[in-house]
Design a protein around this motif. Structure first.
Motif, PDB file in Angstrom:
ATOM      1  N   ALA A  41      17.401 -18.088 -53.099  1.00 60.67           N
ATOM      2  CA  ALA A  41      17.865 -18.260 -51.724  1.00 60.67           C
ATOM      3  C   ALA A  41      17.329 -19.562 -51.120  1.00 60.67           C
ATOM      4  O   ALA A  41      18.057 -20.280 -50.402  1.00 60.67           O
ATOM      5  N   ALA A  42      16.090 -19.920 -51.394  1.00 65.82           N
ATOM      6  CA  ALA A  42      15.489 -21.143 -50.849  1.00 65.82           C
ATOM      7  C   ALA A  42      16.177 -22.402 -51.402  1.00 65.82           C
ATOM      8  O   ALA A  42      16.451 -23.354 -50.667  1.00 65.82           O
TER       9      ALA A  42
ATOM     10  N   LEU B 215      21.414 -17.696 -59.656  1.00 68.18           N
ATOM     11  CA  LEU B 215      20.000 -18.063 -59.772  1.00 68.18           C
ATOM     12  C   LEU B 215      19.046 -16.869 -59.660  1.00 68.18           C
ATOM     13  O   LEU B 215      17.878 -16.974 -60.035  1.00 68.18           O
ATOM     14  N   ARG B 216      19.514 -15.820 -59.150  1.00 69.57           N
ATOM     15  CA  ARG B 216      18.653 -14.661 -58.946  1.00 69.57           C
ATOM     16  C   ARG B 216      18.066 -14.165 -60.262  1.00 69.57           C
ATOM     17  O   ARG B 216      16.896 -13.784 -60.331  1.00 69.57           O
ATOM     18  N   GLN B 217      18.843 -14.233 -61.307  1.00 72.79           N
ATOM     19  CA  GLN B 217      18.359 -13.737 -62.587  1.00 72.79           C
ATOM     20  C   GLN B 217      17.267 -14.639 -63.153  1.00 72.79           C
ATOM     21  O   GLN B 217      16.310 -14.155 -63.749  1.00 72.79           O
ATOM     22  N   ALA B 218      17.390 -15.986 -62.956  1.00 67.69           N
ATOM     23  CA  ALA B 218      16.414 -16.905 -63.541  1.00 67.69           C
ATOM     24  C   ALA B 218      15.176 -17.079 -62.661  1.00 67.69           C
ATOM     25  O   ALA B 218      14.056 -17.150 -63.166  1.00 67.69           O
ATOM     26  N   TRP B 219      15.321 -17.191 -61.341  1.00 70.92           N
ATOM     27  CA  TRP B 219      14.181 -17.531 -60.473  1.00 70.92           C
ATOM     28  C   TRP B 219      13.763 -16.399 -59.548  1.00 70.92           C
ATOM     29  O   TRP B 219      12.792 -16.531 -58.822  1.00 70.92           O
ATOM     30  N   GLY B 220      14.495 -15.402 -59.485  1.00 71.64           N
ATOM     31  CA  GLY B 220      14.172 -14.317 -58.563  1.00 71.64           C
ATOM     32  C   GLY B 220      14.947 -14.505 -57.257  1.00 71.64           C
ATOM     33  O   GLY B 220      15.498 -15.568 -56.968  1.00 71.64           O
ATOM     34  N   ARG B 221      14.968 -13.479 -56.454  1.00 71.51           N
ATOM     35  CA  ARG B 221      15.759 -13.515 -55.227  1.00 71.51           C
ATOM     36  C   ARG B 221      15.258 -14.542 -54.214  1.00 71.51           C
ATOM     37  O   ARG B 221      16.037 -15.263 -53.608  1.00 71.51           O
TER      38      ARG B 221
ATOM     39  N   ALA C  91      19.821 -27.108 -50.573  1.00 72.26           N
ATOM     40  CA  ALA C  91      20.965 -27.907 -51.019  1.00 72.26           C
ATOM     41  C   ALA C  91      22.018 -28.031 -49.914  1.00 72.26           C
ATOM     42  O   ALA C  91      22.561 -29.118 -49.675  1.00 72.26           O
ATOM     43  N   ASN C  92      22.289 -26.949 -49.225  1.00 72.17           N
ATOM     44  CA  ASN C  92      23.260 -26.992 -48.124  1.00 72.17           C
ATOM     45  C   ASN C  92      22.761 -27.876 -46.978  1.00 72.17           C
ATOM     46  O   ASN C  92      23.543 -28.629 -46.379  1.00 72.17           O
TER      47      ASN C  92
END
Length: 153
Positions: free
Chosen positions: A65-66, A55-61, A71-72
């Motif tokens: 992470a959020a 997800l880092r590539q699509a939404w940023g770091r 989800a967890n």
């Protein structure tokens, strides 16, 4: 007396069944809570890492992470709710019913025994009173058949 012993055996049996059911329920809940904690930790370590990179590539770091953490957290909450809602079932109801029935029978037996003891006590008191009254009207063994003039003085 046989009824008391029988009711005590029934009560003991019902209590042991109830304790066994509660123990099994506690173990099931503990196992499910432990599984939820283990799953949460595993998901946090492995899933977070892989999803973060995806997800880092699509939404940023920061957003990646959020989303992973949320989800967890939701998965862990669902497992805890399932663990909390587990019920012992009809076995517990039956065991509680048998226990309550045995307790009522023991209470009734105790009341009957108490009544019998009270009647016995009253009977013993009556015998004592009759014996003390009859002993005062009876002549002493020494005077029986003799005149007791010397004792009257």
């Amino acid at each position: 007396m046989d009824n008391v012993a029988r009711n005590l055996r029934i009560l003991w049996r019902a209590e042991s069944i109830i304790a066994d059911i509660r123990f099994r329920q506690m173990m099931t809940r503990s196992f499910l809570r432990g599984a939820a904690a283990l799953l949460g930790a595993f998901a946090f370590l492995m899933g977070n890492l892989s999803l973060f990179f995806a997800l880092r590539q699509a939404w940023g770091r920061n957003w990646a992470a959020a989303v992973i953490a949320l989800a967890n957290l939701l998965l862990a909450v669902v497992i805890l709710i399932v663990a909390q809602r587990s019920k012992p079932g009809r076995e517990m109801e039956l065991a509680l019913e048998v226990r309550n029935s045995a307790l009522q029978a023991l209470e009734m037996d105790a009341q009957v025994l108490q009544q019998q003891l009270a009647e016995f006590r009253d009977e013993v008191r009556g015998v004592r009173r009759r014996s003390s009254v009859s002993s005062t009207t009876r002549s002493t063994p020494f005077c029986r058949g003799f005149s007791c003039r010397s004792q009257a003085r």
